[in-house]
Scaffold this active site. Structure first.
Site, PDB file in Angstrom:
ATOM      1  N   TYR A 151     -16.231 -13.957  -3.863  1.00  0.00           N
ATOM      2  CA  TYR A 151     -16.614 -14.817  -2.743  1.00  0.00           C
ATOM      3  C   TYR A 151     -17.953 -15.510  -2.948  1.00  0.00           C
ATOM      4  O   TYR A 151     -18.291 -16.431  -2.230  1.00  0.00           O
ATOM      5  CB  TYR A 151     -16.618 -14.007  -1.437  1.00  0.00           C
ATOM      6  CG  TYR A 151     -15.224 -13.806  -0.901  1.00  0.00           C
ATOM      7  CD1 TYR A 151     -14.688 -12.530  -0.772  1.00  0.00           C
ATOM      8  CD2 TYR A 151     -14.429 -14.885  -0.563  1.00  0.00           C
ATOM      9  CE1 TYR A 151     -13.404 -12.348  -0.306  1.00  0.00           C
ATOM     10  CE2 TYR A 151     -13.137 -14.715  -0.100  1.00  0.00           C
ATOM     11  CZ  TYR A 151     -12.633 -13.449   0.023  1.00  0.00           C
ATOM     12  OH  TYR A 151     -11.358 -13.270   0.478  1.00  0.00           O
ATOM     13  N   GLU A 238       2.034   9.828  -3.189  1.00  0.00           N
ATOM     14  CA  GLU A 238       2.245   8.425  -3.538  1.00  0.00           C
ATOM     15  C   GLU A 238       2.155   7.527  -2.302  1.00  0.00           C
ATOM     16  O   GLU A 238       1.452   6.524  -2.305  1.00  0.00           O
ATOM     17  CB  GLU A 238       3.612   8.263  -4.203  1.00  0.00           C
ATOM     18  CG  GLU A 238       3.936   6.839  -4.619  1.00  0.00           C
ATOM     19  CD  GLU A 238       5.399   6.651  -5.035  1.00  0.00           C
ATOM     20  OE1 GLU A 238       6.152   7.646  -5.070  1.00  0.00           O
ATOM     21  OE2 GLU A 238       5.782   5.509  -5.318  1.00  0.00           O
ATOM     22  N   ASP A 294       7.989   9.772  -5.125  1.00  0.00           N
ATOM     23  CA  ASP A 294       9.426   9.584  -4.905  1.00  0.00           C
ATOM     24  C   ASP A 294      10.193   9.826  -6.191  1.00  0.00           C
ATOM     25  O   ASP A 294       9.646   9.686  -7.286  1.00  0.00           O
ATOM     26  CB  ASP A 294       9.715   8.151  -4.452  1.00  0.00           C
ATOM     27  CG  ASP A 294       9.255   7.891  -3.038  1.00  0.00           C
ATOM     28  OD1 ASP A 294       9.116   6.705  -2.687  1.00  0.00           O
ATOM     29  OD2 ASP A 294       9.034   8.866  -2.307  1.00  0.00           O
TER      30      ASP A 294
END
Lengths: 471, 352
Positions: A151, A238, A294
């Site tokens: 920025y 996760e 997962d």
């Protein structure tokens, strides 16, 4: 007392909130007394000092040496060169780079001024600006975020990812870590648990204070000491949603495996999260660290990122947590009904035949031995799992491609350690069965705590879990 | 050690187990008249002799055949046993030939990977025609390619995508919508039919002479993991996650029978195989059980399991003329393998 819908019971409210420190700049010292806990038992203190890396001094020296060469070049009137190597090119030659004009300096080992073309000029300016900012930050002892840098001059840098890449490549070229340049990423990871972080500058972060959202992980270089109290385990999760659910119900306190710490990287972990975990592992090697991901190619890829880091950040020190153990979800969790057991010690007990037509298909909800050792404090819903396909989904074409890609990654190294053999096997099974499953596959109407208790207890007892590291 | 298992009309003995034959799970088996080839998650393929000794010794190791591991191998049912095809997890498909003099196998040809971006699906299941001249290979996007093995050329592609319907051109380029993952394939011994089984439960039969789909068979809503033509080519068996075996008649494409075990939710079936006479079907499932089915009567006549770990493949061994050892019977043999990494051989206990 408040009612926790997950636990289905009343729990004690959290203790008095402490003032948390902004993780980017160390604020002036603020002494806080440890909050009085509602249960009023004295919690043992278990403080470990986080070793400070002095490589920021190293970085400062290198930058100043670079400035010297630049000043020398200017005074003589010769072109200025900034060495610049890509961390990703260290292993694999980037095919997209070769497609462009070889004279644009993209895969050269340095950036020159005056440049060969406008692109190199821009790159030089951007790179120089970043070095400048880092130098300032190092001199003043402050931390700057990559976002901040972008920025400062959006037109020059063009995109956030360009800044990210340049910073990493700069660190790689100078042979230091990104943190050593006092450049950090906006914190992404979250932590919750009975642990206290004592920051440089004196303030303290109590990771148990915020009930459902946890605490943003600070940059480890800003942490001076960690009070582990009585934690026995650390679980990396996760998915953020799972983290929040567990954090909201204060699983890190009520777990049957004892007091623990929950961490999430919200998917693929950023550098700060990885460094945090790696540092914890190095100062507390006996603290058991687990990962819950997962059962799909991305889950395994996330797991591997924690354990083996990523290609771009491979040069960063202390980011790999080899000792992170894979708690789940695996194929055996998903198919417990059709009995897909891990037959690692495959000593067949002898052939078991059953009477064919009268054989009962038993739905296996295994009652493990640990249940009998400590009476369950919570009501256990003995809900038999109906069928694996209810909780699994087929792999998509992209999933399959990802699985093969991770397999290639694993099989690229010549010798696999035990963890990698497991990853390979689970990926192959995933492809054979063509299924994937989320953490929801093992929960009990949304409550994963029973399964977690069981797994954590199993691993805690299993002291002979040996990982052989590859050379 | 010999154990006798009683069942209603068939008795089988566990003949021998080659323990830990592979370092990791065994995913596929392919028998020839005198050998059994096995593939696993490791990169080597193994060849064990099935006619020289009751210990089924290892006769050849094909090292580093597939770097990511191998999930399918196939030989020609009822064929001479000079060719087998293997497919690795990376989609790499290899054709191997046996040298009749040395009895050693060597790589003959590796199928080219398609550079056409539209054909993205990796090769999954393969089947060889009885004369070892044709290879059918399915892909993860529902296509079935037929290759001429000797000529090393692709001669046909069957599509099963949404707009494929009864279509499928000769050598057609696939711009048809991607079909469901074709997990299983078989070629009938008379060369007339190709059958494929898909993730969406679809079973399709193609007439090879006409080059088009002739039957779209319904009955199993869950993913199909195995399809097999009977030796006489009159029947097609299909099985998968539904845990039952569906039998179809090839004359009219009718669903004529279901074979299922009792119990509420039967385990997923990973593999089926017809014996040489076409009377018996062998099935292996994820609960570790291998079953022998009397197709005509529609019942299971024997069930065996070595462990509870998953079976990935079960195969009858072709009947041989001689016995394995003096004094042993000549009963039909079958082999089962899976997660326990071992090859378990069974033999029918006959009086003779």
């Amino acid at each position: 007392m408040y009612f926790c819908p997950i636990r289905n019971q009343y729990l004690h409210p959290p203790s008095q909130p402490t003032v948390t420190n902004s993780h980017e700049r160390p604020s002036p010292p603020l002494e806080q007394l440890s909050p009085v806990r509602a249960s009023s038992t004295r919690v043992p203190h278990n403080i470990v000092i986080v070793p400070q890396s002095h490589s920021s001094d190293d970085a400062l020296t290198k930058i100043e040496a670079l400035f010297e060469t630049i000043v020398d070049a200017i005074s003589v009137g010769s072109p200025i060169t900034i060495p610049y190597r890509r961390s990703t090119n260290a292993q694999v030659f980037d095919p997209t780079a070769s497609a462009s004009n070889p004279r644009d300096g993209r895969h050269m080992d340095s950036v020159r001024f005056p440049g060969r073309n406008p692109q190199e000029l821009r790159r030089f300016e951007a790179l120089f600006r970043i070095i400048e900012i880092s130098h300032e930050a190092l001199l003043s002892g402050t931390l700057v975020t990559k976002r901040n840098i972008y920025y400062q001059n959006m037109e020059l840098f063009r995109s956030q990812s360009a800044v990210d890449e340049m910073v990493d490549n700069l660190a790689f070229t100078l042979g230091v870590g990104r943190n050593d340049l006092n450049i950090v990423a906006t914190a992404k990871g979250l932590v919750a648990g009975q642990v206290e972080l004592i920051m440089r500058g004196g303030s303290k972060i109590n990771c148990a204070e915020s009930s459902d959202s946890g605490v943003l992980l600070p940059s480890i270089s800003a942490v001076e000491k960690i009070d582990f109290q009585s934690v026995k385990w650390l679980l990396v999760i996760e998915k953020e949603a799972t983290f929040r659910t567990l954090s909201a119900s204060r699983y890190y306190t009520v777990s049957r495996a004892g007091s623990g710490i929950l961490v999430t990287g919200k998917g693929y972990p950023d550098l700060a999260t990885r460094k945090f975990l790696a540092t914890i592992h190095s100062v507390r090697p006996r603290l058991l660290m687990f990962a819950l991901v997962d059962f799909d190619p991305h889950g395994i890829s996330v797991l591997r990122t924690y354990q083996y880091s990523s290609q771009r950040l491979d040069h960063e020190e202390r980011t790999k947590v080899f000792g992170l153990r894979w708690l789940g979800i695996r194929s055996s969790d998903v198919l417990s009904n059709t009995v897909m057991t891990q037959d690692c010690s495959a000593n067949s007990q002898g052939s078991q035949s059953s009477q064919d037509l009268s054989s009962q298909e038993s739905i296996a909800y295994s009652v493990d031995a640990f249940e009998h050792e400590r009476p369950a404090k919570r009501p256990r819903s003995r809900r038999t799992k109906s069928h694996p396909s209810d909780y699994t989904a087929p792999l998509t074409e992209r999933d399959r491609e990802k699985a093969v890609s991770v397999l290639r990654d694993i099989c690229g190294t010549t010798r696999l350690d035990a963890a990698e053999r497991e990853h390979k096997l689970e990926l192959q099974r995933m492809l054979m069965l063509n299924i994937k499953a989320e953490i929801q596959a093992v929960d009990d109407f949304g409550d994963i705590t029973n399964w977690l208790d069981k797994r954590l207890l199993e691993h805690s007892r299993d002291v002979n879990y040996i990982y052989r590291y590859s050379a | 050690m010999v154990r006798i298992h009683k069942s209603t009309s068939k008795q089988y003995l566990t003949l021998h187990t080659v323990d830990q034959a592979h370092p990791t799970e065994i995913f596929s088996l392919a028998p020839t008249p005198n050998a059994l080839i096995s593939a696993s998650g490791s990169s080597h393929l193994l060849v064990h002799s099935t006619t020289t000794s009751p210990t089924f010794p290892l006769t050849q190791t094909l090292s580093n055949a597939h770097r990511l591991g191998c999930h399918h191998i196939t030989t020609a049912r009822g064929g001479p046993g000079n060719t087998f095809v293997s497919v690795g997890f990376g989609g790499d498909t290899k054709v191997w030939h046996r040298n009749p003099e040395t009895d050693q196998w060597a790589l003959h040809w590796t199928l080219p990977t398609p550079d056409n971006k539209k054909e993205k699906g990796d090769v999954w299941a393969v089947a060889l025609s009885a004369d070892e001249g044709y290879l059918a290979a399915t892909t993860s996007d529902g296509r079935i390619h037929v290759w001429d093995v000797l000529g090393k050329a692709k001669i046909q592609t069957y599509e099963t995508g949404a707009s494929a319907g009864g279509g499928g051109g000769g050598g057609g380029q696939g711009s048809v919508g991607t079909g469901s993952f074709a997990m299983a394939v078989d070629l009938s011994r008379d060369g007339k039919f190709t059958a494929s089984g898909h993730e969406n439960g679809g079973v399709y039969v193609f007439n090879n002479d006409a080059g088009r789909m002739v039957y779209s068979l319904s009955g199993l809503a869950k993913p199909i993991r195995a399809v097999a033509f009977s030796p006489g080519c009159k029947r097609l068996a299909a099985a998968g996650n539904a845990g039952i075996i569906a039998i179809y008649d090839m004359q009219h494409g009718e669903h004529v029978a279901n074979l299922s075990a009792t119990g509420t939710r039967p385990a997923w079936i990973t593999s089926i195989d017809w014996n040489d006479t076409g009377e018996y079907l062998l099935s292996g499932s994820l609960d570790g059980k291998v079953r022998v089915w009397d197709v005509a009567r529609g019942v299971c006549v024997a069930t065996h399991s070595e462990t509870e770990s998953a079976l990935w493949c079960v195969r009858w061994l072709p009947k041989s003329e001689k016995t394995l050892a003096p004094g042993m019977g000549k009963g039909e043999m079958f082999v089962a393998a899976g997660a326990n990494r071992s090859l378990t051989f069974y033999r029918e206990a006959t009086g003779s």
